[in-house]
Design a protein around this motif. Structure first.
Motif, mmCIF file in Angstrom:
data_model
loop_
_atom_site.group_PDB
_atom_site.id
_atom_site.type_symbol
_atom_site.label_atom_id
_atom_site.label_comp_id
_atom_site.label_asym_id
_atom_site.label_seq_id
_atom_site.Cartn_x
_atom_site.Cartn_y
_atom_site.Cartn_z
ATOM 1 N N ALA A 108 0.637 -1.355 -0.021
ATOM 2 C CA ALA A 108 -0.351 -0.259 -0.133
ATOM 3 C C ALA A 108 0.869 1.240 -0.035
ATOM 4 C CB ALA A 108 -1.061 0.121 1.324
ATOM 5 N N GLY A 109 1.904 1.285 0.112
ATOM 6 C CA GLY A 109 3.131 2.426 -0.258
ATOM 7 C C GLY A 109 3.904 2.936 0.797
ATOM 8 N N MET A 110 5.152 3.588 0.637
ATOM 9 C CA MET A 110 5.882 3.897 1.799
ATOM 10 C C MET A 110 6.188 5.393 1.304
ATOM 11 S SD MET A 110 9.730 2.298 2.147
ATOM 12 C CE MET A 110 8.962 1.055 2.323
ATOM 13 N N ASP A 111 5.924 5.896 2.761
ATOM 14 C CA ASP A 111 5.729 7.755 2.368
ATOM 15 C C ASP A 111 7.991 8.356 2.421
ATOM 16 O OD1 ASP A 111 3.920 7.739 1.976
ATOM 17 O OD2 ASP A 111 3.260 8.251 4.356
ATOM 18 N N PRO A 112 8.344 8.453 1.347
ATOM 19 C CA PRO A 112 9.525 9.297 1.263
ATOM 20 C C PRO A 112 9.937 9.761 2.773
ATOM 21 C CG PRO A 112 8.335 9.828 -0.702
ATOM 22 C CD PRO A 112 7.540 10.020 0.453
ATOM 23 N N VAL A 113 11.269 9.263 3.183
ATOM 24 C CA VAL A 113 11.792 10.098 4.889
ATOM 25 C C VAL A 113 13.655 9.981 4.259
ATOM 26 C CG1 VAL A 113 10.299 8.137 5.996
ATOM 27 C CG2 VAL A 113 12.402 8.034 4.955
ATOM 28 N N PHE A 114 13.472 11.159 5.295
ATOM 29 C CA PHE A 114 14.965 11.160 4.810
ATOM 30 C C PHE A 114 16.109 10.128 6.075
ATOM 31 C CE2 PHE A 114 12.412 15.334 4.947
ATOM 32 C CZ PHE A 114 13.140 15.794 3.935
ATOM 33 N N ALA A 115 17.538 9.965 4.387
ATOM 34 C CA ALA A 115 18.033 8.898 5.229
ATOM 35 C C ALA A 115 18.370 9.529 6.376
ATOM 36 C CB ALA A 115 19.258 9.048 3.916
ATOM 37 N N GLY A 116 18.427 8.219 7.109
ATOM 38 C CA GLY A 116 18.530 8.536 8.973
ATOM 39 C C GLY A 116 17.279 8.176 9.813
ATOM 40 N N ARG A 117 15.894 8.522 9.007
ATOM 41 C CA ARG A 117 14.965 8.278 9.410
ATOM 42 C C ARG A 117 14.002 6.723 10.141
ATOM 43 N NH1 ARG A 117 12.466 14.787 9.518
ATOM 44 N NH2 ARG A 117 14.188 15.513 10.313
ATOM 45 N N LYS A 118 12.919 6.542 10.504
ATOM 46 C CA LYS A 118 12.929 4.890 9.811
ATOM 47 C C LYS A 118 11.341 5.190 8.881
ATOM 48 C CE LYS A 118 12.576 3.043 13.816
ATOM 49 N NZ LYS A 118 11.713 2.135 15.259
ATOM 50 N N ALA A 119 11.173 5.007 8.202
ATOM 51 C CA ALA A 119 10.431 4.527 6.858
ATOM 52 C C ALA A 119 8.921 3.397 7.709
ATOM 53 C CB ALA A 119 10.808 4.513 5.729
ATOM 54 N N GLN A 120 7.576 3.737 6.925
ATOM 55 C CA GLN A 120 6.744 3.148 6.918
ATOM 56 C C GLN A 120 6.462 2.553 5.857
ATOM 57 O OE1 GLN A 120 5.815 2.278 10.231
ATOM 58 N NE2 GLN A 120 7.264 3.317 11.372
ATOM 59 N N CYS A 121 6.754 1.095 6.267
ATOM 60 C CA CYS A 121 6.259 0.308 4.628
ATOM 61 C C CYS A 121 4.877 0.177 5.144
ATOM 62 C CB CYS A 121 7.022 -0.987 4.455
ATOM 63 S SG CYS A 121 6.427 -1.736 3.239
ATOM 64 N N ARG A 122 4.012 0.281 4.200
ATOM 65 C CA ARG A 122 2.197 -0.454 4.368
ATOM 66 C C ARG A 122 1.558 -1.289 3.670
ATOM 67 N NH1 ARG A 122 2.375 5.509 3.886
ATOM 68 N NH2 ARG A 122 1.719 4.873 1.740
ATOM 69 N N ILE A 123 1.442 -2.043 4.506
ATOM 70 C CA ILE A 123 0.805 -3.630 4.246
ATOM 71 C C ILE A 123 -0.659 -3.520 3.911
ATOM 72 C CG2 ILE A 123 1.040 -6.063 4.024
ATOM 73 C CD1 ILE A 123 3.487 -4.109 2.252
ATOM 74 N N ALA A 124 -1.376 -3.336 3.133
ATOM 75 C CA ALA A 124 -3.092 -3.614 3.419
ATOM 76 C C ALA A 124 -3.566 -5.035 3.627
ATOM 77 C CB ALA A 124 -3.791 -3.238 2.054
ATOM 78 N N ALA A 125 -4.167 -5.627 4.251
ATOM 79 C CA ALA A 125 -4.383 -6.973 4.232
ATOM 80 C C ALA A 125 -5.656 -7.137 4.230
ATOM 81 C CB ALA A 125 -4.515 -7.521 6.144
ATOM 82 N N ARG A 126 -6.760 -7.774 3.355
ATOM 83 C CA ARG A 126 -8.370 -7.932 3.014
ATOM 84 C C ARG A 126 -8.638 -9.328 3.638
ATOM 85 N NH1 ARG A 126 -12.056 -9.182 -0.066
ATOM 86 N NH2 ARG A 126 -10.354 -9.661 -2.384
ATOM 87 N N ASN A 127 -9.624 -9.592 4.179
ATOM 88 C CA ASN A 127 -10.653 -10.890 5.137
ATOM 89 C C ASN A 127 -11.597 -10.886 3.818
ATOM 90 O OD1 ASN A 127 -11.129 -13.284 6.514
ATOM 91 N ND2 ASN A 127 -11.414 -12.005 7.595
ATOM 92 N N PRO A 128 -11.305 -11.957 2.852
ATOM 93 C CA PRO A 128 -12.498 -12.077 2.235
ATOM 94 C C PRO A 128 -13.708 -13.201 2.743
ATOM 95 C CG PRO A 128 -10.459 -13.220 1.011
ATOM 96 C CD PRO A 128 -9.641 -12.449 2.893
ATOM 97 N N SER A 129 -12.939 -13.733 4.038
ATOM 98 C CA SER A 129 -14.029 -14.620 3.927
ATOM 99 C C SER A 129 -15.232 -14.109 4.876
ATOM 100 C CB SER A 129 -13.436 -15.864 4.978
ATOM 101 O OG SER A 129 -12.430 -14.812 5.979
ATOM 102 N N ARG A 130 -16.129 -15.593 5.518
ATOM 103 C CA ARG A 130 -17.287 -14.920 6.466
ATOM 104 C C ARG A 130 -17.293 -15.351 7.584
ATOM 105 N NH1 ARG A 130 -21.743 -18.349 2.948
ATOM 106 N NH2 ARG A 130 -21.229 -17.109 1.136
ATOM 107 N N THR A 131 -15.650 -15.764 7.680
ATOM 108 C CA THR A 131 -15.215 -15.597 9.226
ATOM 109 C C THR A 131 -14.260 -14.850 10.081
ATOM 110 O OG1 THR A 131 -13.664 -17.447 9.162
ATOM 111 C CG2 THR A 131 -15.457 -18.214 9.203
ATOM 112 N N ALA A 132 -14.349 -14.368 10.887
ATOM 113 C CA ALA A 132 -13.098 -13.469 11.502
ATOM 114 C C ALA A 132 -11.586 -13.888 11.642
ATOM 115 C CB ALA A 132 -13.577 -12.313 12.769
ATOM 116 N N ARG A 133 -11.012 -12.810 11.286
ATOM 117 C CA ARG A 133 -9.140 -13.793 11.822
ATOM 118 C C ARG A 133 -8.839 -13.064 12.449
ATOM 119 N NH1 ARG A 133 -7.604 -16.107 6.871
ATOM 120 N NH2 ARG A 133 -9.583 -16.063 5.424
ATOM 121 N N PHE A 134 -7.966 -13.445 13.358
ATOM 122 C CA PHE A 134 -7.309 -12.866 15.060
ATOM 123 C C PHE A 134 -6.508 -12.642 15.613
ATOM 124 C CE2 PHE A 134 -12.042 -14.935 15.480
ATOM 125 C CZ PHE A 134 -12.551 -14.210 15.736
#
Length: 336
Positions: A108-134
């Motif tokens: 789902a993207g990763m915003d640019p950051v300056f060197a030495g700082r911590k980046a945040q990698c976004r991963i989208a998770a989707r539950n297509p089933s009829r039961t919940a995931r825990f």
């Protein structure tokens, strides 16, 4: 009352070299077995691994000791309890593995950051089933995401921390999805190999020299904070133009974004030239240019950037700032 949690020593602390060797072998084997994943991947049952947790090993030993005692004393109630615990463990193992099967994961993207700082990698998770995931969690090379429950048909965006040290593109070769539901007796996980990368800007210089003086010009486009005098006409809207100067009445009539132009007011801009900086270190020059761009953008000034082989005319706004910093981040690379 605070809840108690079983903690067990990590065997990797006692055999670090053996652990690294086994880990690298497992990484290569998993990559050959699974191949490359697309930008959106659904987890199949065959690629999900499962092993007992530390608590699970204690549970298995306890159940085995209980079985020996039941056989020794030939106690029917003890046999009943033993087989109940065995069945509970088997159900927990099956449910832990099924908790990940069919889960859709996408970058789902990763915003640019300056060197030495911590980046945040976004991963989208989707539950297509009829039961919940825990108790879903993602694992990356530099840490773990938050733990989240995912109801049926819902989605959630996880954030993975990524450490940065140098400018340019940063990539993540693989990340994992895991779960310990239910009872924390087993850990099920799956590795994914996607094309994931994010941009890292040069780290801004701490004590840069003073930037070159501003140059005045007449009748250029206006900024939010600058004065407006005589109306001089309309032109097409460009990224970075102030919303205050948009001709909203004209937009309501013909559905076209136009910007008002004014004459008779002075504007100023700056040119930041790579060749004008007195430093033999290329990285130091890039850090100084980064600091000048950040300060000029914070003040709202128009600024231009001159690099060997690339010029960016004076402008302002988020799009212009990103274009200049991206050029600095990729300077000297094949994509520059």
């Amino acid at each position: 009352m605070s809840s108690l949690r079983w903690t067990f020593p990590d065997p990797r602390r006692f055999f670090p070299s053996l652990s690294r060797s086994l880990s690298s072998r497992a990484v290569r084997w998993a990559r050959r077995r699974q191949g490359h994943d697309g930008s959106a991947t659904a987890l199949a049952a065959r690629r999900i691994y499962i092993l007992p947790s530390g608590l699970g090993f204690v549970y298995a030993i306890m159940t085995f000791v209980l079985l020996l005692g039941s056989m020794n004393y030939n106690n029917n109630l003890s046999f009943l309890l033993t087989f109940f615990l065995i069945g509970l463990g088997l159900v927990a193992m099956h449910q832990c593995q099924r908790n990940l099967v069919g889960l859709d994961l996408s970058f789902a993207g990763m915003d640019p950051v300056f060197a030495g700082r911590k980046a945040q990698c976004r991963i989208a998770a989707r539950n297509p089933s009829r039961t919940a995931r825990f108790q879903l969690r993602l694992n990356g090379p530099n840490g773990e995401s938050e733990t989240c429950d995912l109801p049926a048909g819902e989605s959630h965006v996880f954030s993975l921390p990524v450490h940065t040290t140098t400018r340019g593109w940063i990539s993540i070769e693989r990340f994992g999805a895991s779960s310990r539901f239910p009872f924390d007796l087993f850990r099920a996980w799956a590795w994914l190999h996607m094309d994931i990368r994010g941009l890292v800007y040069p780290a801004p210089a701490d004590n840069p020299p003073s930037p070159p003086p501003s140059e005045s010009s007449l009748g250029h486009r206006q900024h939010d904070a600058r004065g407006e005098e005589d109306f001089a006409g309309l032109r097409d809207f460009h990224d970075g133009d102030s919303p205050r100067n948009v001709a909203w009445k004209a937009y309501a009539k013909n559905d076209q974004l136009l910007t008002k132009q004014f004459s008779g007011s002075d504007t100023s801009n700056q040119w930041f030239d790579f060749a004008s900086i007195e430093s033999a270190d290329v990285e130091e020059r890039l850090r100084i240019l980064t600091r000048w761009i950040i300060d000029a953008d914070r003040r709202g000034d128009d600024y231009g950037l001159k690099l060997p082989g690339a010029d960016f005319p004076p402008a302002h706004g988020e799009a212009h700032r990103h274009a200049c910093l991206e050029a600095l981040a990729l300077y000297g690379s094949e994509e520059h």
